[in-house]
Design a protein around this motif. Structure first.
Motif, short mmCIF file in Angstrom:
data_model
loop_
_atom_site.label_atom_id
_atom_site.label_comp_id
_atom_site.label_asym_id
_atom_site.label_seq_id
_atom_site.Cartn_x
_atom_site.Cartn_y
_atom_site.Cartn_z
N LEU A 1 0.87 -1.17 0.00
CA LEU A 1 0.00 0.00 0.00
C LEU A 1 0.91 1.22 0.00
N VAL A 2 0.94 1.95 -1.13
CA VAL A 2 1.79 3.12 -1.29
C VAL A 2 0.92 4.36 -1.06
N VAL A 3 1.31 5.19 -0.10
CA VAL A 3 0.48 6.32 0.31
C VAL A 3 1.32 7.59 0.36
N ASN A 4 0.88 8.63 -0.39
CA ASN A 4 1.57 9.92 -0.27
C ASN A 4 1.05 10.62 0.99
N THR A 5 1.97 11.07 1.83
CA THR A 5 1.63 11.56 3.17
C THR A 5 2.07 13.01 3.36
N ALA A 6 1.58 13.63 4.42
CA ALA A 6 1.98 14.98 4.79
C ALA A 6 1.74 15.16 6.29
N VAL B 1 4.99 7.88 1.53
CA VAL B 1 5.73 8.72 0.59
C VAL B 1 5.43 10.19 0.92
N PRO B 2 6.20 10.79 1.83
CA PRO B 2 5.97 12.19 2.17
C PRO B 2 6.07 13.08 0.93
N SER B 3 5.13 14.00 0.80
CA SER B 3 5.11 14.90 -0.35
C SER B 3 4.62 16.28 0.06
N GLY C 1 1.50 22.64 0.41
CA GLY C 1 2.74 22.87 1.16
C GLY C 1 2.68 22.30 2.56
N GLN C 2 2.03 21.14 2.71
CA GLN C 2 1.75 20.58 4.02
C GLN C 2 2.79 19.57 4.52
N GLU C 3 3.91 19.49 3.79
CA GLU C 3 5.04 18.67 4.26
C GLU C 3 6.31 19.48 4.09
N PRO C 4 6.48 20.53 4.93
CA PRO C 4 7.62 21.43 4.76
C PRO C 4 8.94 20.90 5.31
#
Length: 191
Positions: free
Chosen positions: A54-59, A88-90, A95-98
């Motif tokens: 399970l691949v998930v882009n996160t913030a 996967v932090p993005s 702009g929620q993963e600074p």
């Protein structure tokens, strides 16, 4: 991190991006892709062959950030049966993963006890998206592209994309759990 180490990390990311861009066109499965891990080392999806992913882009600063709790719960519940959750932090959406890799890792460990694999901050949308995300969009169509943080792709044990779940779909929802369970053996494999 020293300037030299920072430059080395940027150079490695560029190399992986170029390698990945070439492979996105010829990719036949998720196993053809490598991310840069949050620790700065390569994180090839091929290391998870035979498992559901399970691949998930996160913030870290998103209204959906509490989904980390559900992702960790899925990881804990199904990892012995063959599920791998990959965060996967993005910073692509709002702009929620600074933060940098260390800040992201610390945030996840302290606030959500995350111990599933995570990548370094990665572009997941647009022309500069990581090749995995471009491939996933090609495979599953325009509607399957991430539109916000916590978009989820489910990869089967054969490396093929099985499904996708929008940001609004809670990781512990029946829909996600049932899709995962259909891919996993009834019991954990014996070591």
């Amino acid at each position: 991190m020293t300037v030299r180490a920072s430059l080395r990390t940027v150079a490695m990311a560029a190399v992986f991006s170029v390698m990945g861009a070439a492979s996105a066109m010829a990719a036949s499965s998720a196993y053809d892709f490598t991310f840069q891990g949050i620790d700065g080392k390569p994180l090839p999806l091929s290391q998870f062959k035979g498992k559901a992913i399970l691949v998930v882009n996160t913030a870290s600063q998103c209204g959906f950030t509490p989904q980390y709790k559900g992702l960790e719960a899925l990881w804990q519940r199904y990892r012995d049966r063959g599920l791998v959750v990959v965060g996967v932090p993005s910073d692509d959406f709002g702009g929620q993963e600074p933060g940098n890799a260390n800040q992201i890792k610390d945030f996840c460990e302290v606030n959500y006890s995350i111990d599933f694999p995570m990548t370094d901050k990665t572009v997941v949308s647009g022309d500069s998206a990581h090749p995995f995300y471009r491939w996933a969009a090609d495979e599953l169509g325009f509607l399957a592209k991430p539109r916000w943080n916590f978009h989820k792709y489910l990869v089967g044990p054969d490396g093929k994309l099985v499904s996708w779940f929008s940001t609004m779909t809670d990781p512990e929802s029946d829909k996600v759990r049932e899709a995962i369970e259909t891919l996993l053996p009834e019991k954990a494999p014996k070591s």
